[in-house]
Design an enzyme around this catalytic site. Structure first.
Site, PDB file in Angstrom:
ATOM      1  N   HIS A  55       0.882  -1.167   0.000  1.00  0.00           N
ATOM      2  CA  HIS A  55       0.000   0.000   0.000  1.00  0.00           C
ATOM      3  C   HIS A  55       0.922   1.220   0.000  1.00  0.00           C
ATOM      4  O   HIS A  55       2.006   1.171   0.605  1.00  0.00           O
ATOM      5  CB  HIS A  55      -0.830   0.089   1.281  1.00  0.00           C
ATOM      6  CG  HIS A  55      -1.750  -1.060   1.526  1.00  0.00           C
ATOM      7  ND1 HIS A  55      -1.370  -2.198   2.159  1.00  0.00           N
ATOM      8  CD2 HIS A  55      -3.073  -1.198   1.259  1.00  0.00           C
ATOM      9  CE1 HIS A  55      -2.412  -3.013   2.268  1.00  0.00           C
ATOM     10  NE2 HIS A  55      -3.451  -2.445   1.726  1.00  0.00           N
ATOM     11  N   ASP A  58       2.398   1.722   3.330  1.00  0.00           N
ATOM     12  CA  ASP A  58       3.329   0.722   3.878  1.00  0.00           C
ATOM     13  C   ASP A  58       4.755   1.165   3.564  1.00  0.00           C
ATOM     14  O   ASP A  58       5.683   0.906   4.322  1.00  0.00           O
ATOM     15  CB  ASP A  58       3.156  -0.657   3.221  1.00  0.00           C
ATOM     16  CG  ASP A  58       1.770  -1.238   3.402  1.00  0.00           C
ATOM     17  OD1 ASP A  58       1.072  -0.832   4.344  1.00  0.00           O
ATOM     18  OD2 ASP A  58       1.395  -2.109   2.578  1.00  0.00           O
ATOM     19  N   MET A  89       2.623  -5.743  -7.681  1.00  0.00           N
ATOM     20  CA  MET A  89       1.330  -5.121  -7.375  1.00  0.00           C
ATOM     21  C   MET A  89       1.490  -3.985  -6.378  1.00  0.00           C
ATOM     22  O   MET A  89       2.342  -4.036  -5.507  1.00  0.00           O
ATOM     23  CB  MET A  89       0.393  -6.199  -6.796  1.00  0.00           C
ATOM     24  CG  MET A  89      -0.964  -5.735  -6.347  1.00  0.00           C
ATOM     25  SD  MET A  89      -1.033  -5.193  -4.619  1.00  0.00           S
ATOM     26  CE  MET A  89      -1.774  -6.610  -3.836  1.00  0.00           C
ATOM     27  N   GLU A 182     -11.010  -6.162  -5.099  1.00  0.00           N
ATOM     28  CA  GLU A 182     -11.040  -7.185  -4.044  1.00  0.00           C
ATOM     29  C   GLU A 182     -12.291  -7.020  -3.192  1.00  0.00           C
ATOM     30  O   GLU A 182     -12.518  -5.968  -2.602  1.00  0.00           O
ATOM     31  CB  GLU A 182      -9.782  -7.048  -3.181  1.00  0.00           C
ATOM     32  CG  GLU A 182      -9.738  -8.028  -2.017  1.00  0.00           C
ATOM     33  CD  GLU A 182      -8.448  -7.931  -1.223  1.00  0.00           C
ATOM     34  OE1 GLU A 182      -7.477  -7.306  -1.704  1.00  0.00           O
ATOM     35  OE2 GLU A 182      -8.413  -8.471  -0.109  1.00  0.00           O
ATOM     36  N   LYS A 184     -14.940  -8.065  -0.030  1.00  0.00           N
ATOM     37  CA  LYS A 184     -14.979  -8.590   1.346  1.00  0.00           C
ATOM     38  C   LYS A 184     -16.357  -8.264   1.892  1.00  0.00           C
ATOM     39  O   LYS A 184     -16.851  -7.158   1.667  1.00  0.00           O
ATOM     40  CB  LYS A 184     -13.881  -7.913   2.176  1.00  0.00           C
ATOM     41  CG  LYS A 184     -13.731  -8.472   3.586  1.00  0.00           C
ATOM     42  CD  LYS A 184     -12.561  -7.799   4.313  1.00  0.00           C
ATOM     43  CE  LYS A 184     -12.332  -8.407   5.672  1.00  0.00           C
ATOM     44  NZ  LYS A 184     -11.228  -7.747   6.409  1.00  0.00           N
ATOM     45  N   GLU A 218     -10.023 -13.157  -2.544  1.00  0.00           N
ATOM     46  CA  GLU A 218      -9.275 -13.580  -1.349  1.00  0.00           C
ATOM     47  C   GLU A 218      -9.957 -14.773  -0.693  1.00  0.00           C
ATOM     48  O   GLU A 218     -11.157 -14.730  -0.413  1.00  0.00           O
ATOM     49  CB  GLU A 218      -9.144 -12.428  -0.350  1.00  0.00           C
ATOM     50  CG  GLU A 218      -8.480 -12.912   0.953  1.00  0.00           C
ATOM     51  CD  GLU A 218      -8.030 -11.824   1.889  1.00  0.00           C
ATOM     52  OE1 GLU A 218      -7.499 -10.812   1.420  1.00  0.00           O
ATOM     53  OE2 GLU A 218      -8.208 -12.001   3.108  1.00  0.00           O
ATOM     54  N   HIS A 221     -11.931 -13.980   2.463  1.00  0.00           N
ATOM     55  CA  HIS A 221     -13.129 -13.150   2.305  1.00  0.00           C
ATOM     56  C   HIS A 221     -14.316 -13.954   1.794  1.00  0.00           C
ATOM     57  O   HIS A 221     -15.446 -13.760   2.243  1.00  0.00           O
ATOM     58  CB  HIS A 221     -12.831 -11.978   1.378  1.00  0.00           C
ATOM     59  CG  HIS A 221     -11.794 -11.051   1.934  1.00  0.00           C
ATOM     60  ND1 HIS A 221     -11.312  -9.980   1.249  1.00  0.00           N
ATOM     61  CD2 HIS A 221     -11.141 -11.061   3.125  1.00  0.00           C
ATOM     62  CE1 HIS A 221     -10.410  -9.350   1.988  1.00  0.00           C
ATOM     63  NE2 HIS A 221     -10.279  -9.995   3.126  1.00  0.00           N
ATOM     64  N   ASP A 246      -5.424 -13.356  -3.555  1.00  0.00           N
ATOM     65  CA  ASP A 246      -4.951 -13.244  -2.170  1.00  0.00           C
ATOM     66  C   ASP A 246      -5.169 -14.578  -1.477  1.00  0.00           C
ATOM     67  O   ASP A 246      -6.305 -14.987  -1.211  1.00  0.00           O
ATOM     68  CB  ASP A 246      -5.728 -12.149  -1.412  1.00  0.00           C
ATOM     69  CG  ASP A 246      -5.168 -10.756  -1.670  1.00  0.00           C
ATOM     70  OD1 ASP A 246      -4.276 -10.619  -2.528  1.00  0.00           O
ATOM     71  OD2 ASP A 246      -5.614  -9.809  -0.994  1.00  0.00           O
ATOM     72  N   ASP A 256     -12.187 -11.742  10.400  1.00  0.00           N
ATOM     73  CA  ASP A 256     -11.096 -11.876   9.436  1.00  0.00           C
ATOM     74  C   ASP A 256      -9.845 -12.430  10.113  1.00  0.00           C
ATOM     75  O   ASP A 256      -9.239 -11.768  10.947  1.00  0.00           O
ATOM     76  CB  ASP A 256     -10.821 -10.468   8.884  1.00  0.00           C
ATOM     77  CG  ASP A 256      -9.827 -10.456   7.752  1.00  0.00           C
ATOM     78  OD1 ASP A 256      -9.527 -11.513   7.196  1.00  0.00           O
ATOM     79  OD2 ASP A 256      -9.359  -9.353   7.428  1.00  0.00           O
ATOM     80  N   ASP A 258      -7.005 -14.167   8.472  1.00  0.00           N
ATOM     81  CA  ASP A 258      -5.741 -13.975   7.732  1.00  0.00           C
ATOM     82  C   ASP A 258      -4.641 -14.947   8.140  1.00  0.00           C
ATOM     83  O   ASP A 258      -3.502 -14.547   8.379  1.00  0.00           O
ATOM     84  CB  ASP A 258      -5.236 -12.524   7.899  1.00  0.00           C
ATOM     85  CG  ASP A 258      -6.025 -11.544   7.063  1.00  0.00           C
ATOM     86  OD1 ASP A 258      -6.573 -11.943   6.018  1.00  0.00           O
ATOM     87  OD2 ASP A 258      -6.093 -10.361   7.450  1.00  0.00           O
ATOM     88  N   ASP A 288      -1.811 -12.943   1.455  1.00  0.00           N
ATOM     89  CA  ASP A 288      -2.315 -11.819   2.247  1.00  0.00           C
ATOM     90  C   ASP A 288      -2.677 -12.370   3.619  1.00  0.00           C
ATOM     91  O   ASP A 288      -3.833 -12.641   3.912  1.00  0.00           O
ATOM     92  CB  ASP A 288      -3.538 -11.194   1.570  1.00  0.00           C
ATOM     93  CG  ASP A 288      -4.012  -9.954   2.317  1.00  0.00           C
ATOM     94  OD1 ASP A 288      -3.270  -9.473   3.192  1.00  0.00           O
ATOM     95  OD2 ASP A 288      -5.120  -9.473   2.023  1.00  0.00           O
TER      96      ASP A 288
HETATM   97  C1  GCO Z   1      -8.048  -7.157   4.500  1.00  0.00           C
HETATM   98  C2  GCO Z   1      -7.694  -7.062   3.044  1.00  0.00           C
HETATM   99  C3  GCO Z   1      -6.444  -6.307   2.773  1.00  0.00           C
HETATM  100  C4  GCO Z   1      -6.230  -6.050   1.311  1.00  0.00           C
HETATM  101  C5  GCO Z   1      -5.145  -5.074   1.121  1.00  0.00           C
HETATM  102  C6  GCO Z   1      -4.727  -4.918  -0.296  1.00  0.00           C
HETATM  103  O1  GCO Z   1      -8.945  -7.927   4.787  1.00  0.00           O
HETATM  104  O2  GCO Z   1      -7.439  -6.507   5.329  1.00  0.00           O
HETATM  105  O3  GCO Z   1      -7.580  -8.360   2.552  1.00  0.00           O
HETATM  106  O4  GCO Z   1      -5.346  -6.973   3.336  1.00  0.00           O
HETATM  107  O5  GCO Z   1      -5.946  -7.219   0.622  1.00  0.00           O
HETATM  108  O6  GCO Z   1      -5.583  -3.878   1.624  1.00  0.00           O
HETATM  109  O7  GCO Z   1      -5.710  -4.402  -1.038  1.00  0.00           O
HETATM  110 MN    MN Z   2      -6.641  -9.151   0.756  1.00  0.00          MN
HETATM  111 MN    MN Z   3      -7.120  -8.809   6.537  1.00  0.00          MN
HETATM  112 MN    MN Z   4      -8.229 -10.200   4.151  1.00  0.00          MN
END
Ligand code: GCO
Ligand code: MN
Ligand code: MN
Ligand code: MN
Length: 388
Positions: A55, A58, A89, A182, A184, A218, A221, A246, A256, A258, A288
């Site tokens: 990002h 970041d 990316m 993306e 979610k 993702e 998601h 992702d 979430d 991850d 991700d």
């Molecule tokens: C989340 C998202 C993020 C995005 C990221 C890139 O659930 O936090 O998945 O991690 O993937 O912002 O667009």
């Molecule tokens: Mn993501």
């Molecule tokens: Mn996340």
């Molecule tokens: Mn995520």
């Protein structure tokens, strides 16, 4: 040997291996000290990743001075050169700062909407400086807690206008980005607009430049929405829209999580890897995900290595599945050739329709055949468990 190689296209975000381990209940108690982007690139080089994504913030903190930004970029570039990592990316953080509390492109406040487009253009400039060709849009706060505040039609209209604007910006700068949207379903908003990959695919067709825009599905998601991730990916592939992916892991119907790819849902992860390998997807395999809060930076490396190793193990299992004589014989048996049905298949003709309407089927005989799916699935289970 399951060693990651550049051709596997394994990538991580700066925000993934750089996660401090803070969570909702410990926002000011990180368990891992901050590392600079250059340090994170070296960490990724050490574990064998191919690329690193970011990002805007970041890499360059929101309030960095121009001089600070130049220094960070210089150090980051040096680390990329040293490790051979690439930046496939980039994306924009349109969700962390206070100004995004009611969304970015879809906020009710025109100043927030304009600021968000400005920030995305600058993020695109930054990504282009490092050679990124995919630009991701995750609308983290594009949504509502209560629909008293906003009509979803306004949300869609504003999101569309923003993307149309940014597609033209992409063209005007000659960046050659492909955009990847993306989805979610929720978190951080109560409901996020366009909650699934399927929604995104339909939305893309309403844009001015649909050919420039695809999806970034993702794993976590789609699972949060209770869906089959591989099916969503297959639909995206079928539409020619699988621009990025992702990978992570997630229990159904939870917040979430991850997690490390393949940590929890082995079978779904297997089918996903098999799908990507079978169709010949050539894009990034982007993880991700975050290491557990229990880990130090050695644990972060274990996490990152684990994501890639598990992918490669499933890739090998997929190869075994495709070459397994018994499995393939069973698959051939359960998907019989067309035979006398061939004359009814394919495109409509009036003659075909008339002949099909007149044909007499022995419904009970057809239905009586056992399909042996139990046997097939157990063969897969044996194979995955290392028994075959
Ligand atoms: C989340 C998202 C993020 C995005 C990221 C890139 O659930 O936090 O998945 O991690 O993937 O912002 O667009
Ligand atoms: Mn993501
Ligand atoms: Mn996340
Ligand atoms: Mn995520």
């Amino acid at each position: 040997d399951y060693q990651p190689k550049p051709e596997h296209k394994f990538t991580f975000g700066l925000w993934t291996v750089g996660s401090s381990g803070a969570d909702q209940f410990a926002t000011t108690f990180p368990v891992r000290g901050p590392k600079t982007p250059a340090e994170l690139v070296r960490l990724l080089g050490e574990v064998g990743a191919y690329g690193v994504n970011f990002h805007d913030n970041d890499l360059i903190p929101l309030d960095a001075t121009p001089a600070e930004a130049e220094q960070i970029k210089k150090d980051f570039r040096a680390a990329l050169k040293e490790t051979g990592l690439v930046v496939p990316m980039a994306t924009t953080n349109l969700f962390s700062a206070q100004i995004f509390k009611d969304g970015a492109f879809t906020s009710n406040d025109p100043k927030v909407r304009a600021y968000s487009i400005q920030k995305a253009m600058r993020g695109m400039d930054l990504g282009a400086e490092f050679g990124a060709k995919i630009y991701v849009f995750w609308g983290g706060r594009e949504g509502t807690e209560t629909d008293a505040t906003k009509n979803p039609l306004d949300g869609l209209k504003r999101f569309r206008e923003a993307l149309n604007f940014l597609c033209e910006y992409n063209n005007s700068q000659g960046y050659g980005y492909k955009f990847a949207l993306e989805a979610k379903p929720n978190e951080p908003r109560g409901d996020i607009y366009l909650p699934t990959t399927g929604s995104m695919l339909a939305f893309i067709e309403t844009l001015d430049h649909p050919e420039m825009v695809g999806v970034n599905p993702e794993f976590a998601h789609e699972h949060m929405a209770g869906l089959n991730f591989m099916h969503a990916v297959a639909q995206a592939w079928d539409a020619g829209k699988l621009f990025h992916i992702d990978l992570n892991d997630q229990n159904y119907a939870r917040f979430d999580q991850d997690w490390r790819f393949g940590q929890q849902n082995w079978k779904q992860a297997f089918f996903l890897v098999k799908f990507l390998e079978d169709v010949g997807y050539t894009g990034s395999r982007h993880f991700d995900a975050h290491a557990f809060r229990t880990e130090d930076y050695e644990g972060v490396k274990d996490f990152a290595r684990g994501c890639m190793r598990t992918y490669l193990i499933f890739k090998e299992k997929a190869r075994q599945f495709n070459e397994d004589k018994e499995i393939q014989a069973l698959l051939a048996e359960i998907t019989p050739a067309s035979g006398e049905m061939e004359k009814f298949e394919g495109k409509f003709t009036a003659e075909k329709a008339a002949a099909l309407k007149a044909f007499s089927f022995d419904r009970n005989a057809i239905a009586a055949r056992g399909l042996k799916y139990e046997k097939l699935d157990q063969l897969l289970t044996d194979l995955m468990m290392g028994i075959r």
